[in-house]
Design a protein around this motif. Structure first.
Motif, short mmCIF file in Angstrom:
data_model
loop_
_atom_site.label_atom_id
_atom_site.label_comp_id
_atom_site.label_asym_id
_atom_site.label_seq_id
_atom_site.Cartn_x
_atom_site.Cartn_y
_atom_site.Cartn_z
N ASP A 43 67.35 -24.07 78.41
CA ASP A 43 68.61 -24.38 79.08
C ASP A 43 69.02 -25.82 78.82
OD1 ASP A 43 68.65 -21.86 80.03
OD2 ASP A 43 67.81 -22.36 82.00
N GLU A 94 70.14 -26.33 75.15
CA GLU A 94 71.47 -25.82 74.85
C GLU A 94 72.53 -26.86 75.23
OE1 GLU A 94 72.41 -22.10 76.75
OE2 GLU A 94 72.74 -21.26 74.75
N LYS A 95 72.29 -27.50 76.39
CA LYS A 95 73.21 -28.53 76.84
C LYS A 95 73.19 -29.71 75.87
CE LYS A 95 72.43 -30.22 80.94
NZ LYS A 95 71.55 -29.89 82.06
N ARG A 113 75.08 -29.15 72.60
CA ARG A 113 76.52 -29.37 72.80
C ARG A 113 76.85 -30.85 72.84
NH1 ARG A 113 76.80 -24.97 76.22
NH2 ARG A 113 76.55 -26.22 78.10
N ARG A 159 70.66 -23.35 67.81
CA ARG A 159 71.18 -22.37 68.78
C ARG A 159 70.52 -21.00 68.60
NH1 ARG A 159 76.69 -24.71 68.67
NH2 ARG A 159 76.73 -25.92 70.59
N ILE A 196 67.08 -21.01 69.90
CA ILE A 196 67.07 -20.91 71.37
C ILE A 196 67.22 -19.44 71.77
CG2 ILE A 196 68.37 -21.48 73.45
CD1 ILE A 196 69.02 -24.18 72.12
N ARG A 197 68.14 -18.76 71.10
CA ARG A 197 68.38 -17.35 71.38
C ARG A 197 67.11 -16.53 71.12
NH1 ARG A 197 73.16 -14.68 67.99
NH2 ARG A 197 72.69 -12.51 68.45
#
Lengths: 364, 123, 338
Positions: A174, A177-178, A181, A263, A266-267
């Motif tokens: 989590d 991911e932030k 970005r 990304r 992460i997925r």
């Protein structure tokens, strides 16, 4: 204007280790650049021939000190293929999770060093290292080491995941991911950064194939090739992820491919943790004498953070007769001359940054 | 797929035309009396891999250069000639890529003498 | 004689009055006092900003920065200075010895000389030329040439490249910079520094000519060769650029040079666009230095965030954007003020 020959390295801030470049520069344009490598050549391919199978993973890890576990896994997979051992299902999931964590760590370090190469004052570098450190904490929980792990055994792992690992990993994802970005906001909104990246070091589809570049560099030129998809292994075909392809082939495309790959990783980790089956994940206990290898020649292909690694293993009964490693950085560096010719001197370093070189991986 | 070294270039050119246009690796294995030079080719569109083996005698080791077909072969051929003492026909000799050695005992051959001091090896 | 040396009534601490006094003793004494005061200002500013830059960049990068020597690491730069000065002074064999030795001290003294030409307060100024600001900018434009000579004297290829870049940048930003200054000259009806500041007592020029401020700020970054225009030092490409073959004492001088030039640049922007020492309540010199410090902090923050520009894009940027903008600004200044 006269052509000046300058010698860059082997000790230089942006050669990422011990790389020496002899560059001919006309004014501010690169006419020719010859990489001189071999300062870190340790003869690993010869060394492993003298040692038993499971004495070698520590050597493999030292090949790429930014993503050691990936090399470790590639080698152990080659030995498994030689012995005809199937990896336990839980261990397959654990390996995928750890390898993707390793990929995130490697790409985070890459963002930092690449920004350094195009002249940033260590800001992204420090951020990248800080975030990478959190991933390393997680890997330390799982494997016990921060830098080198030696976490693979034939058929499985050294140890199962610690009980609260999955919670920590999900929380970190989590956060990550932030952060991704945030990196994108921070970098892509900077017009100077975009100018240094866009349209610089363009590698066309055909040239990329012809030069044999691999990994994100290849995918940034529009070639849809990812060993995780094309030569799928473990549980990658059960998990959902997409190969990241960019068409432009320039520095920015290489940057975007890597950002998107974080990304995707992460997925993959989230999905892998969700689907993580119960059961046994331990591999064979480490012994010098293992069951004799069945297959004479085994070829294993793995997608490392830097590109595709192929382990060509010719096995004797108890040790490798010959191990040939296709190291991704080696062939990516070979493309540097092609890419840097005709570019500005400053861009040569930017292009070298986007190739994501690790000298241990180049020199073997 | 095993082929003779004399037909290597034509064969690879043919394969390149048929879609195997991505050279992944050139390497070799030393079996004391003979060497196997291995070309790994990949057809990316169809996800197919093909391995071309060229068997050459150890005391007359040469293969033709395929650099004209695949630029990727450049450094692999140099590595091959340095590590296995295989002459690459059809391209100019260049400086050694990875290390310095005496020119008699290529490091990855099985006949390599261990424990040679570096200075002596470099002479 | 004793009678003459007593402080005349009304002069008090007014250094300007001493310098302008008809008595040569007062005049010389005033000049010496001014030089000492300015030297102290430059040293303190250089020191504090050398430390502040490390601390601020560390903050941006989630680090601590210097913490060990002194409270908040305030003495770290002093420790570094001692280390640098204690090191061996090596002059390369291939270097042009004379130029190598005098180059850096000359650069430092030129930049200090330029600070000395500036007024710090109505009561603290040494000179009052009619074309004061132009003289400063003319001398400032010579510094890249001096720098080129210094870099060339080390006969290092990296230094050569960085020196060439330095002169190339000069080509692109010098014209917009002078045009931005010219607009201020139109607005203030003259190039005298004190009159420029007086003209801003009703409203600072930054309000009337924001374009000019932008142009001057960017060109000043280029002039000071701070990021994103730090092609001279370009540590990831040219190792240390023009300082590659400079030994430690000269390196220490170059750091001092950087910060004294930063002070000079901030002071010039303050004087030209932010009304210099104008401000209520506090004494003028405090206003001037406070404004200059804020501008310096901006310069530092830019260093922490941006990447380095390429030489050709700097040239393009200079001719394509800065020059037209500065011309527009000139027209605006003419319409408003003339």
């Amino acid at each position: 204007m006269a052509v000046t020959r300058i010698n860059i390295g082997p000790v230089h801030p942006s050669t990422h280790g011990v790389l020496r470049l002899v560059a001919d520069i006309d004014g501010d344009t690169v006419v020719d650049v010859q990489p001189h490598i071999g300062f870190l050549h340790r003869g690993v391919e010869k060394l492993v021939e003298t040692r038993m199978f499971m004495q070698n993973p520590p050597y493999m890890e030292k090949l790429d000190y930014v993503s050691p576990m990936s090399y470790d896994e590639a080698y152990v997979a080659a030995v498994e293929a030689a012995m005809g051992v199937e990896v336990k299902e839980r261990a397959q999931y654990i390996r995928v999770i750890l390898l993707e964590l390793q990929r995130i760590a490697s790409h985070l370090l890459w963002i930092g060093t690449m920004c350094n190469d195009i002249g940033q004052m260590f800001t992204a570098f420090m951020w990248g290292f800080q975030d990478r450190d959190m991933v390393l904490n997680l890997l330390e929980e799982a494997a016990g080491g921060r830098m080198f792990y030696v976490n693979m055994r034939i058929g499985g792992m050294v140890r199962d995941l610690p009980p609260d690992f999955t919670d920590h990993a999900l929380a970190l994802m989590d956060y990550m991911e932030k952060r991704v970005r945030e990196y994108e906001r921070y970098l892509e909104r900077n017009p100077v950064f975009m100018e240094r990246m866009k349209g610089v070091g363009v590698l066309s589809y055909d040239d990329a194939k012809n030069l044999g570049v691999t990994g994100p560099v290849l995918r940034a030129s529009g070639v849809n090739f990812d060993a995780r998809k094309n030569k799928t292994y473990y549980v990658y075909q059960k998990l959902h992820f997409s190969t990241q392809v960019q068409m432009a082939g320039d520095n920015l495309a290489r940057y975007k491919v890597r950002m998107m790959e974080i990304r995707e990783s992460i997925r993959l980790i989230r999905e892998g943790i969700k689907a993580l089956p119960d059961g046994d994940a331990l591999g064979m206990p480490v012994k010098l004498i293992l069951p004799a290898a069945k297959n004479r020649i085994s070829i294993v292909s793995r997608e490392l953070p830097r590109g595709e690694c192929i382990m060509y293993l010719v096995a004797d009964a108890q040790k490798p007769y010959r191990l040939s490693i296709r190291s991704p950085s080696f062939i990516n560096l070979a493309a540097l001359n092609f890419l840097a010719k005709g570019q500005r001197t400053a861009d040569m370093f930017g292009i070298m940054g986007t190739l994501d070189l690790v000298m241990g991986c180049v020199d073997k | 797929m095993k082929i003779e070294r004399e037909h290597l270039k034509e064969k690879l050119a043919e394969m390149k035309k048929s879609g195997f246009d991505y050279l992944e690796k050139i390497t070799a294995v030393d079996y004391s009396d003979h060497l196997d030079v291995i070309y790994m080719l990949e057809n990316i569109e169809e996800s197919k891999e093909e391995i071309v083996e060229v068997t050459i005698p150890a005391n007359d080791a040469w293969v033709p250069s395929v650099m004209k077909l695949f630029l990727a072969a450049d450094w692999y051929e140099r590595e091959l000639s340095e590590m296995f003492g295989v002459n690459i026909i059809g391209r100019s000799a260049e400086r050694l890529l990875l290390e310095k050695w005496d020119g008699k005992s290529p490091p990855l051959r099985k006949s390599f003498q261990w424990g040679m001091p570096y200075e002596e090896g470099a002479k | 004689m004793t009678n003459n040396l007593q402080i005349p009534p009304g002069m008090g601490l007014n250094v300007t009055a001493y310098i302008n006094s008809s008595n040569p003793v007062y005049s010389v004494g005033g000049i010496i006092a001014f030089a000492i005061i300015v030297a102290i200002i430059i040293s303190i500013f250089g020191y504090v900003f050398g430390w502040l830059e490390r601390k601020m960049i560390a903050k941006v990068q989630h680090r601590h920065g210097p913490t060990y020597v002194g409270k908040f690491g305030i003495l770290q730069n002093f420790a570094d200075l001692v280390k640098l000065l204690a090191k061996e002074d090596i002059i390369p064999d291939s270097a042009e010895r004379t130029l190598y030795i005098i180059g850096m001290p000359l650069l430092v003294s030129v930049s200090i000389f330029l600070v000395l030409l500036l007024p710090f307060a109505p009561s603290l100024q040494a000179t009052n030329f009619a074309f004061g600001i132009l003289i400063i900018f003319v001398i400032l434009s010579f510094t890249p040439i001096l720098l080129f000579i210094t870099a060339f004297s080390t006969s290092n290829k990296f230094a050569d490249i960085s020196a060439q870049r330095s002169v190339l940048i000069l080509l692109s930003y010098e014209l917009p910079m002078i045009l931005a200054v010219a607009a201020v000259g139109i607005a203030a009806h003259g190039y005298n520094i004190a009159s420029i500041i007086d003209a801003q007592s009703s409203g600072i020029f930054a309000i009337f000519m924001p374009l000019g401020l932008v142009v001057l700020f960017i060109t000043m970054l280029a002039e000071l060769e701070r990021p994103p225009f730090d092609l001279r030092e370009a540590d990831s490409e040219l190792i240390a650029g023009w300082l590659t073959d400079m030994s430690a004492p000269y390196y220490a001088l170059s750091l001092f040079l950087d910060y004294s030039r930063m002070l000079l640049g901030s002071l010039l922007i303050t004087i030209l666009f932010f009304g210099g020492w104008e401000g209520p309540l506090l004494p003028p010199i405090v206003w001037l230095l406070a404004k200059a410090s804020i501008i310096s902090i901006f310069i530092i923050i830019i260093r922490a965030t941006t990447v380095r520009m390429r030489i050709d894009s700097i040239l393009k940027f200079g001719w394509k954007w800065l020059l037209p903008l500065s011309l527009i600004n000139l027209v605006i200044a003419y319409i408003i003020f003339a």
